[in-house]
Write an enzyme that holds these catalytic residues in place. Structure first.
Site, short mmCIF file in Angstrom:
data_model
loop_
_atom_site.label_atom_id
_atom_site.label_comp_id
_atom_site.label_asym_id
_atom_site.label_seq_id
_atom_site.Cartn_x
_atom_site.Cartn_y
_atom_site.Cartn_z
CG LEU A 1 -2.06 -0.79 1.38
CD1 LEU A 1 -2.66 -1.03 2.69
CD2 LEU A 1 -3.02 -0.61 0.24
N GLY A 2 1.92 1.15 0.65
CA GLY A 2 2.84 2.42 0.77
C GLY A 2 3.84 2.19 1.52
CE LYS B 1 4.24 1.88 10.67
NZ LYS B 1 3.86 3.34 10.89
N GLY C 1 3.53 6.96 16.92
CA GLY C 1 4.70 6.78 17.55
C GLY C 1 5.28 7.48 18.53
CG ASP D 1 4.52 12.90 13.97
OD1 ASP D 1 4.83 13.94 13.28
OD2 ASP D 1 5.20 11.80 13.67
N GLY E 1 6.64 4.22 4.29
CA GLY E 1 6.95 5.45 5.37
C GLY E 1 8.22 5.19 5.55
CG ASN F 1 1.86 10.61 10.85
OD1 ASN F 1 2.25 9.83 9.92
ND2 ASN F 1 2.69 11.38 11.86
N1 LIG Z 1 -4.26 1.38 7.38
C1 LIG Z 1 -3.89 1.82 6.16
N2 LIG Z 1 -4.57 1.75 5.17
C2 LIG Z 1 -4.31 2.17 3.86
N3 LIG Z 1 -2.99 2.62 3.74
C3 LIG Z 1 -2.32 2.90 4.64
C4 LIG Z 1 -2.51 2.19 6.05
N4 LIG Z 1 -1.44 2.58 6.88
C5 LIG Z 1 -0.34 3.24 6.11
N5 LIG Z 1 -1.17 3.29 4.92
C6 LIG Z 1 -0.24 3.69 3.46
O1 LIG Z 1 1.03 3.26 3.85
C7 LIG Z 1 2.07 4.62 3.63
C8 LIG Z 1 2.96 4.55 4.70
O2 LIG Z 1 2.51 4.61 6.12
P1 LIG Z 1 3.00 5.12 7.26
O3 LIG Z 1 3.04 6.48 7.04
O4 LIG Z 1 2.00 4.60 8.46
O5 LIG Z 1 4.37 4.51 7.48
P2 LIG Z 1 5.50 5.18 8.49
O6 LIG Z 1 6.80 4.12 8.32
O7 LIG Z 1 5.00 5.10 9.86
O8 LIG Z 1 5.81 6.42 7.90
P3 LIG Z 1 6.15 7.80 8.51
O9 LIG Z 1 6.61 7.49 9.95
O10 LIG Z 1 7.03 8.42 7.72
O11 LIG Z 1 4.77 8.48 8.96
C9 LIG Z 1 1.02 5.74 3.93
O12 LIG Z 1 1.43 7.02 3.17
C10 LIG Z 1 -0.50 5.24 3.34
O13 LIG Z 1 -0.45 5.52 2.01
#
Ligand SMILES: Nc1ncnc2c1ncn2[C@@H]1O[C@H](COP(=O)(O)OP(=O)(O)OP(=O)(O)O)[C@@H](O)[C@H]1O
Length: 578
Positions: A115-116, A138, A252, A232, A118, A237
């Protein structure tokens, strides 16, 4: 609460966080960024990381010896539940068998795609093999490199679990640790608010901004009333569901304030201090004052960004001005007086002068819009549920018809599996991996993940595809393939091989999991398979006929049209020709 009181102290430039060496100097219109599809294909190079996602540098391609784990395949490291939900009710042995080589994730979930990404992890769309529902999982990108790192990662999961469920807070489901990585399972959303906003037509959108403000104020009210501060808050987010409901996520940096003095200045201990995104950071955080007012400021910056479609500065003059109570009038002049005054209050440099979330919710202009927003969400969600139900009925009807085995509809006799059979999925991936890496399937590279997420880390994989070798073992679209749409990332991951393309809410989607038939578009792949091979006209015709027949067989029932019958007829004619 006061309207933009400019004190002498507010004019004193504030220190900028030390790591802002490449600060943007002032305000500018939002630049269009490529959504996830670019991240998926080029995050290894990370030339233009999605905002809010500070990509880690790419892993270098392996040049030396293969890792020890590849030479001596070993069992997965033990699976450790981290959430109460999993400790109290672990999965039944019919779902998860620890003696098997496959990981907990591999046994309990069907991975439907990335999906993505981060800064800390990758997020996958999955189907739970136990309840059949769709979720997001995740996984931390890196293995823990020490206990400190592990503790920090685990904190995010534990923080999230502590928050009581709320309609505007992302639902936490479970968390566990496996092979040195953290996994967090949450409800599935459509995309992040940041990506959603960036993919809308450029220009200010005040009505949408009011809606975002109402949803996020509700979420903050819930957190603050339970003694938590998010620290944050930013569009990256916040997640958005198919119905448009916002859900606050990423806990976090969640901080607990003491219940007696929610509004008092609470100091974190030194080891607790972790900076959030400087673009949205309240000025008092630099003085070590952590309180709910900081969330109000961050929400103010987020709404300013979303309403005016502007690029929030991460340092320099613009950053200073925003923390001195000056709004960029060249952008805000187009907004209504009401929204301007709400933003001014939220962005007050003095945390004590800033309104609390409850005070903001009590403002007549907010109350009016909150009602409208509630009604809108209720209607949107009801409509989605009805659509999901109709899809379910249609899919069920099709299944029923196919089980009748009508003689004049031969291609209906073998319905496609709803999801790839797990065994074949694992087997295909293992085959694909072992043929690529000559690797018996080490836990280092859990096929369930490498299959989707890491083609760029595996140059051999992409070369193999490019050179036209068989892709039968990869039944999912490749990341970056043109089927991805920019906004509906969750949907686009399934892209061309989902016969039910309407977005589904996580709550309703379990009803029609049967819709997720895998119908890979095989024709282009076959067409490119042996581009240079000599073929006579008749073999070419036969081959085309075969491809059409395969396409017809792979076409899901709802798309069965007279056209298919024609193509079948044409195929028969072709086959009959010398
Ligand atoms: N529950 C979800 N449903 C759908 N897409 C999601 C979900 N959680 C995250 N994503 C997708 O995944 C991407 C990255 O997730 P996320 O931002 O939580 O990761 P991260 O490692 O915590 O990033 P960061 O710390 O930089 O914010 C998001 O931009 C979103 O597009």
């Amino acid at each position: 609460m006061s309207v933009a009181v400019e004190t002498t102290t507010s004019r004193v430039p504030r220190p900028i966080p030390a790591h802002l060496s490449h600060a943007e100097q002032s305000f500018s219109l939002k630049k269009r960024r490529f959504p996830f599809s670019s991240a998926s294909t080029s995050s290894a190079s990370c030339s233009s990381p999605p905002r809010g996602s500070y990509c880690l540098p790419p892993l270098p391609p392996s040049k030396g010896c293969p890792p020890l784990s590849r030479m001596f395949p070993q069992h997965q490291s033990p699976w450790t539940p981290l959430s109460d939900s999993l400790s109290k009710s672990p999965p039944p042995s019919s779902v998860y068998d620890p003696s098997k080589q496959t990981s907990y994730f591999g046994q309990c979930f069907t991975n439907l795609g990335l999906l993505g990404r981060g800064s800390f992890g990758e997020v996958y769309k999955v189907q739970n093999n136990k309840d059949g529902r769709l979720y997001a999982v995740k996984r931390s990108a890196q293995r823990f490199r020490g206990n400190g790192e592990r503790q920090r990662s685990v904190k995010e999961a534990r923080n999230h679990e502590r928050i009581c469920p709320h309609p505007h807070v992302l639902d936490f489901v479970a968390a566990w640790e496996e092979s040195g990585r953290l996994y967090i399972q949450t409800e599935l959303c459509s995309t992040s608010l940041l990506l959603h906003a960036e993919n809308k037509p450029p220009g200010p959108d005040e009505p949408a901004a009011w809606g975002y403000l109402c949803d996020l104020l509700s979420a903050l009210q819930h957190l603050h009333s339970h003694g938590f501060v998010h620290l944050d808050l930013k569009p990256a987010n916040v997640l958005i569901t198919d119905s448009g409901r916002l859900k606050l996520g990423d806990f976090g940096l969640l901080f607990e304030v003491n219940q007696t003095g929610v509004e008092s200045k609470n100091r974190k201990t030194k080891e607790d201090v972790q900076e959030g995104d400087p673009r949205y950071m309240a000025p008092e955080l630099l003085r070590g004052e952590y309180g709910p007012a900081a969330d109000v400021f961050s929400l103010g910056v987020s709404i300013l960004e979303l309403a005016c479609n502007l690029e929030v500065p991460n340092g320099g003059e613009g950053w200073q001005q925003l923390r001195q109570g000056h709004l960029p009038s060249e952008f805000t002049n187009g907004l209504s007086v009401e929204l301007q005054s709400v933003l001014r209050m939220m962005l007050d440099p003095e945390p004590n002068e800033r309104p609390t979330v409850s005070q903001l919710l009590a403002l007549p202009c907010v109350r009016k819009r909150r009602w409208k927003r509630r009604i809108y969400l209720m209607v949107a969600e009801t409509m989605l549920t009805v659509v999901s139900f109709c899809q379910f009925v249609v899919c069920f009807g099709c299944k029923l018809l196919s089980s009748v085995r009508l003689p004049f509809l031969p291609c209906w006799s073998k319905p496609e599996p709803c999801t790839p059979p797990k065994d074949s999925w694992d087997r295909d991936v293992t085959l694909s991996l072992s043929s690529l890496h000559n690797d018996p399937g080490s836990p280092e590279d859990d096929g369930v993940f490498l299959h989707h997420s890491d083609p760029e880390l595996s140059p051999t994989f992409s070369n193999r595809i490019k050179s036209g070798l068989s892709v039968e073992s990869t039944s999912t679209p490749l990341p970056g393939s043109p089927v991805r749409g920019p906004v509906h990332s969750t949907q686009s991951v399934l892209g061309s091989w989902s016969s039910c393309s309407l977005p589904l809410t996580p709550t309703s989607s379990h009803l029609n999991n049967s819709c997720h038939k895998l119908t890979p578009d095989v024709s282009p792949i076959h067409a490119e398979r042996h581009p240079g091979s000599p073929s006579t006209a008749s073999t070419e015709r036969r081959r085309r006929g075969r491809v059409r027949a395969e396409e017809a067989a792979a076409t899901p029932r709802p798309n069965f049209e007279p056209k298919n019958l024609l193509s079948l007829f044409e195929e028969t004619t072709l086959e009959g020709q010398p």
